[in-house]
Design a protein around this motif. Structure first.
Motif, PDB file in Angstrom:
ATOM      1  N   PRO A 156       0.784  -1.343   0.041  1.00 49.13           N
ATOM      2  CA  PRO A 156      -0.072   0.066  -0.112  1.00 49.13           C
ATOM      3  C   PRO A 156       0.833   1.442  -0.051  1.00 49.13           C
ATOM      4  O   PRO A 156       1.987   1.292   0.292  1.00 49.13           O
ATOM      5  CB  PRO A 156      -0.677  -0.006   1.175  1.00 49.13           C
ATOM      6  N   LEU A 157       0.207   2.256  -0.443  1.00 49.56           N
ATOM      7  CA  LEU A 157       0.912   3.623  -0.472  1.00 49.56           C
ATOM      8  C   LEU A 157       0.459   4.374   0.754  1.00 49.56           C
ATOM      9  O   LEU A 157      -1.064   4.380   1.248  1.00 49.56           O
ATOM     10  CB  LEU A 157       0.715   4.397  -1.414  1.00 49.56           C
ATOM     11  N   LEU A 158       1.058   4.837   1.752  1.00 56.13           N
ATOM     12  CA  LEU A 158       0.639   5.422   2.876  1.00 56.13           C
ATOM     13  C   LEU A 158       0.572   6.978   2.752  1.00 56.13           C
ATOM     14  O   LEU A 158       1.622   7.466   2.529  1.00 56.13           O
ATOM     15  CB  LEU A 158       1.684   5.061   4.132  1.00 56.13           C
ATOM     16  N   THR A 159      -0.467   7.547   3.036  1.00 55.28           N
ATOM     17  CA  THR A 159      -0.729   9.100   2.996  1.00 55.28           C
ATOM     18  C   THR A 159      -1.121   9.466   4.443  1.00 55.28           C
ATOM     19  O   THR A 159      -1.949   9.025   4.852  1.00 55.28           O
ATOM     20  CB  THR A 159      -1.648   9.480   2.044  1.00 55.28           C
ATOM     21  N   PHE A 160      -0.705  10.714   4.540  1.00 57.15           N
ATOM     22  CA  PHE A 160      -0.787  11.512   5.944  1.00 57.15           C
ATOM     23  C   PHE A 160      -1.587  12.887   5.793  1.00 57.15           C
ATOM     24  O   PHE A 160      -0.952  13.568   4.985  1.00 57.15           O
ATOM     25  CB  PHE A 160       0.238  11.405   6.977  1.00 57.15           C
ATOM     26  N   SER A 161      -2.362  13.199   6.702  1.00 53.92           N
ATOM     27  CA  SER A 161      -2.699  14.828   6.368  1.00 53.92           C
ATOM     28  C   SER A 161      -1.693  15.560   6.976  1.00 53.92           C
ATOM     29  O   SER A 161      -0.643  15.016   7.881  1.00 53.92           O
ATOM     30  CB  SER A 161      -3.955  14.836   7.190  1.00 53.92           C
ATOM     31  N   THR A 162      -1.724  16.920   7.017  1.00 56.28           N
ATOM     32  CA  THR A 162      -0.800  17.691   7.396  1.00 56.28           C
ATOM     33  C   THR A 162      -0.568  17.990   8.774  1.00 56.28           C
ATOM     34  O   THR A 162       0.209  18.580   9.543  1.00 56.28           O
ATOM     35  CB  THR A 162      -0.895  19.189   6.358  1.00 56.28           C
ATOM     36  N   ASN A 163      -1.899  17.550   9.434  1.00 53.23           N
ATOM     37  CA  ASN A 163      -1.692  17.656  10.820  1.00 53.23           C
ATOM     38  C   ASN A 163      -0.962  16.926  11.695  1.00 53.23           C
ATOM     39  O   ASN A 163      -0.365  17.196  12.722  1.00 53.23           O
ATOM     40  CB  ASN A 163      -3.229  17.324  11.568  1.00 53.23           C
ATOM     41  N   PHE A 164      -0.236  15.725  11.090  1.00 53.44           N
ATOM     42  CA  PHE A 164       0.546  15.001  11.688  1.00 53.44           C
ATOM     43  C   PHE A 164       1.920  15.760  11.884  1.00 53.44           C
ATOM     44  O   PHE A 164       2.613  15.120  12.627  1.00 53.44           O
ATOM     45  CB  PHE A 164       0.923  13.663  10.935  1.00 53.44           C
ATOM     46  N   ASP A 165       2.300  16.823  11.611  1.00 56.43           N
ATOM     47  CA  ASP A 165       3.552  17.686  11.347  1.00 56.43           C
ATOM     48  C   ASP A 165       3.607  18.629  12.381  1.00 56.43           C
ATOM     49  O   ASP A 165       4.564  19.603  12.318  1.00 56.43           O
ATOM     50  CB  ASP A 165       4.206  18.221   9.889  1.00 56.43           C
ATOM     51  N   VAL A 197      -4.335   2.311  -1.366  1.00 48.53           N
ATOM     52  CA  VAL A 197      -4.019   3.401  -0.504  1.00 48.53           C
ATOM     53  C   VAL A 197      -4.360   3.375   0.768  1.00 48.53           C
ATOM     54  O   VAL A 197      -5.662   3.350   1.042  1.00 48.53           O
ATOM     55  CB  VAL A 197      -4.142   4.914  -1.231  1.00 48.53           C
ATOM     56  N   PHE A 198      -3.523   3.609   1.907  1.00 47.77           N
ATOM     57  CA  PHE A 198      -3.929   3.699   3.011  1.00 47.77           C
ATOM     58  C   PHE A 198      -4.062   5.259   3.685  1.00 47.77           C
ATOM     59  O   PHE A 198      -3.098   5.983   3.474  1.00 47.77           O
ATOM     60  CB  PHE A 198      -3.076   3.082   3.987  1.00 47.77           C
ATOM     61  N   VAL A 199      -5.092   5.702   3.898  1.00 47.74           N
ATOM     62  CA  VAL A 199      -5.138   7.071   4.293  1.00 47.74           C
ATOM     63  C   VAL A 199      -5.346   7.592   5.664  1.00 47.74           C
ATOM     64  O   VAL A 199      -6.470   6.812   6.474  1.00 47.74           O
ATOM     65  CB  VAL A 199      -6.465   7.729   3.379  1.00 47.74           C
TER      66      VAL A 199
END
Length: 312
Positions: A156-165, A197-199
């Motif tokens: 899978p492709l891992l995608t994260f929102s900008t809040n994680f930073d 994709v994992f979101v």
């Protein structure tokens, strides 16, 4: 008597010496010619990710949560499933021992309490850190009528929102999720391509998980070029769940508390408040019934004239 051989016939020709300076012929395999020297050099320099995850659950788990765990197992080809573990205070030592016996480096432990509440332990063993989540809004693949479908074992492709930073505890959770949910490149059971994709997104201090299939047209006339993202679409596969972080510990399944969620409310407190509200509604009904009786006593009804006529 037999004749003696001549001296010239008895002489044996000396073997021809091979040229020591000639290179050794490489070994031939099904994939072509391979040089042993190059293989050794490449193996010594290349890094190989040997991340393995142990997935297990507690006893007396609900069927719905068990289906969620099996969905997670099907999504992670680098995981190993084990028998149920009793959820006691000493479960940390037991799980660390199981992780060591299975040759894993991480653990996902689904803990069910009162057959209602589901907690997820995400830990790096044996030194930590570890996180305890409350799982809400659970929807498995079986109960959702979703049209997405991806191949089993694909990476899978891992995608994260900008809040994680933004905050340090979100950065730590992002790194742990990347190590646990990311499939290693040359893993034995994984496929060498990406089709889903994992979101992971943060909304209201909760981590929401979604799984989408990458759908592309298969007609030869509509072939997608490299980088042609306009023609690609995402179709949800499932499962769905929401993770509410409770505490982050410095060790594996315990240790020093690195972060504690100030907005967390336990399900037991929520159920207690609901009971109080229901009791308040019952008390209101009892008071209203008493008021009606007092009103009837203080305001008696006048005798009906037609009632005597019917009696006659």
């Amino acid at each position: 008597m037999g004749k003696k051989r001549k001296h010239s016939e008895a002489e044996v020709t000396a073997p021809v010496k091979k040229d020591e300076g000639a290179p050794q012929r490489p070994k031939r395999t099904l994939l072509g010619w391979k040089d042993k020297v190059e293989e050794k050099e490449s193996d010594s320099t290349a890094f190989r990710n040997k991340e393995k995850v142990l997935v297990t659950c507690s006893r007396r788990i609900n069927y719905r949560y068990r289906h969620l765990m099996m969905n997670v197992v099907s999504l992670l080809p680098h995981c190993k499933k084990d028998n149920k573990v009793e959820s006691k205070e000493s479960k940390g030592a037991t799980l660390n021992e199981l992780v060591e016996l299975k040759g894993c480096s991480s653990c996902l432990f689904f803990e069910c309490r009162k057959q209602k509440d589901l907690y997820l332990w995400m830990a790096k063993c044996p030194n930590g850190p570890s996180v305890k989540f409350l799982v809400n809004a659970v929807h498995t693949m079986e109960e959702l009528k979703l049209t997405g479908n991806h191949l089993q074992g694909s990476r899978p492709l891992l995608t994260f929102s900008t809040n994680f930073d933004k905050d340090p505890h979100w950065k730590l959770l992002k790194e742990m999720i990347m190590q646990i949910f990311g499939t290693p490149k040359d893993q034995r059971k994984s496929k060498p391509y990406h089709d889903h994709v994992f979101v992971f997104s943060i909304v209201d201090d909760h981590i929401w998980f979604r799984n989408y299939q990458i759908s592309v047209p298969h007609n030869e006339a509509d072939k997608v070029d490299r980088g042609g993202l306009d023609k690609m679409t995402l179709v949800e596969v499932g499962p769905r769940f929401c993770l509410n972080p409770i505490k982050i510990f410095g060790g594996s399944f315990g240790g020093q508390t690195l972060y504690e969620n100030p907005f967390y409310v336990s399900p037991n407190q929520i159920r207690a408040l609901e009971k109080k509200q229901k009791a308040g509604k019952y008390a209101k009904k009892v008071k209203a019934k008493k008021r009606r009786k007092m009103h009837e006593i203080s305001n008696p009804m006048e005798p009906d004239e037609f009632a005597d006529m019917w009696k006659e």
